[in-house]
Design a protein around this motif. Structure first.
Motif, mmCIF file in Angstrom:
data_model
loop_
_atom_site.group_PDB
_atom_site.id
_atom_site.type_symbol
_atom_site.label_atom_id
_atom_site.label_comp_id
_atom_site.label_asym_id
_atom_site.label_seq_id
_atom_site.Cartn_x
_atom_site.Cartn_y
_atom_site.Cartn_z
ATOM 1 N N ASP A 115 0.837 -1.208 0.000
ATOM 2 C CA ASP A 115 0.000 0.000 0.000
ATOM 3 C C ASP A 115 0.869 1.254 0.000
ATOM 4 O O ASP A 115 0.550 2.243 -0.658
ATOM 5 N N VAL A 116 1.975 1.197 0.748
ATOM 6 C CA VAL A 116 2.892 2.337 0.783
ATOM 7 C C VAL A 116 3.506 2.542 -0.605
ATOM 8 O O VAL A 116 3.610 3.667 -1.092
ATOM 9 N N GLY A 117 3.868 1.444 -1.265
ATOM 10 C CA GLY A 117 4.432 1.537 -2.612
ATOM 11 C C GLY A 117 3.453 2.106 -3.621
ATOM 12 O O GLY A 117 3.808 2.948 -4.448
ATOM 13 N N MET A 118 2.200 1.663 -3.530
ATOM 14 C CA MET A 118 1.157 2.178 -4.429
ATOM 15 C C MET A 118 0.950 3.675 -4.210
ATOM 16 O O MET A 118 0.791 4.447 -5.151
ATOM 17 N N GLY A 166 9.317 -11.562 -2.700
ATOM 18 C CA GLY A 166 7.889 -11.770 -2.922
ATOM 19 C C GLY A 166 7.288 -10.796 -3.919
ATOM 20 O O GLY A 166 6.151 -10.962 -4.351
ATOM 21 N N PHE A 167 8.037 -9.774 -4.294
ATOM 22 C CA PHE A 167 7.547 -8.808 -5.278
ATOM 23 C C PHE A 167 8.723 -7.973 -5.778
ATOM 24 O O PHE A 167 9.785 -7.946 -5.157
ATOM 25 N N ASN A 168 8.496 -7.316 -6.910
ATOM 26 C CA ASN A 168 9.470 -6.339 -7.403
ATOM 27 C C ASN A 168 8.932 -4.956 -7.051
ATOM 28 O O ASN A 168 7.851 -4.565 -7.500
ATOM 29 N N GLN A 169 9.675 -4.219 -6.252
ATOM 30 C CA GLN A 169 9.195 -2.908 -5.798
ATOM 31 C C GLN A 169 8.885 -1.967 -6.959
ATOM 32 O O GLN A 169 7.978 -1.139 -6.882
ATOM 33 N N ALA A 170 9.620 -2.123 -8.078
ATOM 34 C CA ALA A 170 9.367 -1.264 -9.240
ATOM 35 C C ALA A 170 8.006 -1.575 -9.870
ATOM 36 O O ALA A 170 7.338 -0.683 -10.405
ATOM 37 N N ASN A 171 7.583 -2.837 -9.807
ATOM 38 C CA ASN A 171 6.247 -3.197 -10.310
ATOM 39 C C ASN A 171 5.160 -2.448 -9.545
ATOM 40 O O ASN A 171 4.204 -1.944 -10.133
ATOM 41 N N ILE A 172 5.311 -2.411 -8.225
ATOM 42 C CA ILE A 172 4.283 -1.773 -7.388
ATOM 43 C C ILE A 172 4.256 -0.261 -7.654
ATOM 44 O O ILE A 172 3.185 0.335 -7.795
ATOM 45 N N LEU A 173 5.434 0.348 -7.753
ATOM 46 C CA LEU A 173 5.481 1.782 -8.076
ATOM 47 C C LEU A 173 4.785 2.029 -9.410
ATOM 48 O O LEU A 173 4.020 2.988 -9.559
ATOM 49 N N VAL A 224 11.192 2.571 -14.746
ATOM 50 C CA VAL A 224 10.905 2.987 -13.366
ATOM 51 C C VAL A 224 11.700 2.163 -12.342
ATOM 52 O O VAL A 224 11.785 0.938 -12.465
ATOM 53 N N ASP A 225 12.262 2.853 -11.364
ATOM 54 C CA ASP A 225 12.935 2.156 -10.260
ATOM 55 C C ASP A 225 12.710 2.941 -8.962
ATOM 56 O O ASP A 225 12.194 4.051 -8.980
ATOM 57 N N ASP A 226 13.135 2.369 -7.843
ATOM 58 C CA ASP A 226 12.857 3.024 -6.561
ATOM 59 C C ASP A 226 13.858 4.138 -6.227
ATOM 60 O O ASP A 226 13.492 5.293 -6.101
ATOM 61 N N VAL A 227 15.132 3.779 -6.067
ATOM 62 C CA VAL A 227 16.115 4.791 -5.679
ATOM 63 C C VAL A 227 17.262 4.803 -6.683
ATOM 64 O O VAL A 227 17.792 3.747 -7.039
ATOM 65 N N ILE A 228 17.639 5.984 -7.158
ATOM 66 C CA ILE A 228 18.773 6.080 -8.079
ATOM 67 C C ILE A 228 20.000 6.600 -7.325
ATOM 68 O O ILE A 228 19.911 7.545 -6.537
ATOM 69 N N THR A 229 21.127 5.917 -7.536
ATOM 70 C CA THR A 229 22.392 6.405 -6.977
ATOM 71 C C THR A 229 23.366 6.671 -8.125
ATOM 72 O O THR A 229 23.469 7.799 -8.574
#
Ligand SMILES: [Zn+2]
Length: 222
Positions: A83-86, A122-129, A187-192
Motif C-alpha cells: 500500500d505504501v508503494g502504491m 515476494g515482489f518487485n518494488q518497481a512493479n508496485i510503483l 521505473v525504479d525506486d532509488v537512483i544512486t
C-alpha cells in the motif's frame, strides 16, 4: 476500525489524517520534493549525460537518512507494505502527468529484479510503483518483457573488471514488437549511480524508434 487498523500518519504518528491517506497533510507538505519532473537538465538527467540518450528523467523525492521518505521506502521494500508503494507511485504519477515532458509516455517498464531476488522478496518494488503511477496516468505497465539474468558459471569466473562490464549484457528484451515505436518510462525506486538503469536502458534503446525516459521514486545524492 481503529482497533484493527490503527489509522495514524506513517510519518509522524498523528491521528489527524484523512481516510485513504497514509500521511497527514503536514507530512505531505514537508516531504523532500525535488521538482525535477518540470526541469530539463536536472541532476538525474545529468547522471545519464554521455551514457544514455534519454528523452527525460526525474526523481520525485530526495532520499536522505532519517526522513519520512526513507522510513516509507523501508516499510515498502523490506516490510513488504505494498500500500505504501502504491501510494508513493501515485505521487510520482501525479507529478508525471501534470507536465509536458512526461505526458506522452505510452507505457511503463519496471526495472526488473533477478528472478531469485524477486522470489525471495515476494515482489518487485518497481512493479508496485508502476501500478501506482499507471493508476494516475492511465497507461499500461509492461511486465516480464524486459528480463534480467544472472551470470553463468563461466562468466562469474572472469575477473572483476570484465564482470562489471558484463552487467550490460544481463538485461534482455523478450518481445521487441511490443515495445517498438513507443515512448517508454523505465521505473525504479532509488537512483544512486544509475549504472543498472543505464545497462537496462541500453538494451531497450536498441529497439527501432523507441524513446526512453526514466523515473525513480527517490534520488540519493552524494
Ligand atoms: Zn504526519
Amino acid at each position: 476500525m481503529h482497533l484493527f487498523y490503527p489509522h495514524v500518519c506513517k510519518g509522524c504518528g498523528s491521528d489527524v489524517i484523512e481516510d485513504e491517506n497514509l500521511l497527514c497533510l503536514q507530512c505531505i507538505n514537508n516531504l523532500p520534493y525535488t521538482n525535477f519532473s518540470v526541469h530539463a537538465n536536472n541532476p538525474v538527467e545529468k547522471i545519464f549525460w554521455g551514457r544514455l540518450p534519454l528523452t527525460a528523467a526525474m526523481s520525485e523525492f530526495y532520499f536522505a537518512k532519517g526522513t519520512v521518505i526513507q522510513r516509507l521506502v523501508h516499510e515498502f521494500k523490506y516490510k513488504g507494505n505494498k500500500d505504501v508503494g502504491m501510494y508513493l507511485g501515485a505521487m510520482m504519477g501525479s507529478s508525471l502527468i501534470s507536465n509536458n515532458r512526461f505526458k506522452k509516455i505510452d507505457a511503463l517498464i519496471p526495472l526488473p529484479l533477478y528472478a531469485d531476488k524477486e522470489h525471495k522478496r515476494g515482489f518487485n518494488q518497481a512493479n508496485i510503483l508502476c501500478e501506482g503511477i499507471a493508476e494516475m496516468m492511465n497507461i499500461p505497465v509492461i511486465k516480464g518483457n524486459v528480463i534480467r539474468k544472472r551470470f553463468t558459471q563461466t562468466q562469474t569466473k572472469k575477473h572483476r573488471q570484465e564482470r562489471w562490464q558484463n552487467v550490460e549484457g544481463s538485461f534482455k528484451v523478450d518481445n521487441i514488437a511490443q515495445l517498438k515505436d513507443k515512448h517508454l518510462l523505465l521505473v525504479d525506486d532509488v537512483i544512486t549511480t544509475g549504472a543498472t538503469l543505464e545497462a537496462c536502458g541500453k538494451e531497450i534503446l536498441i529497439i527501432d524508434n523507441v524513446k526512453l525516459s526514466v523515473a525513480t521514486l527517490a534520488y540519493a545524492f552524494k
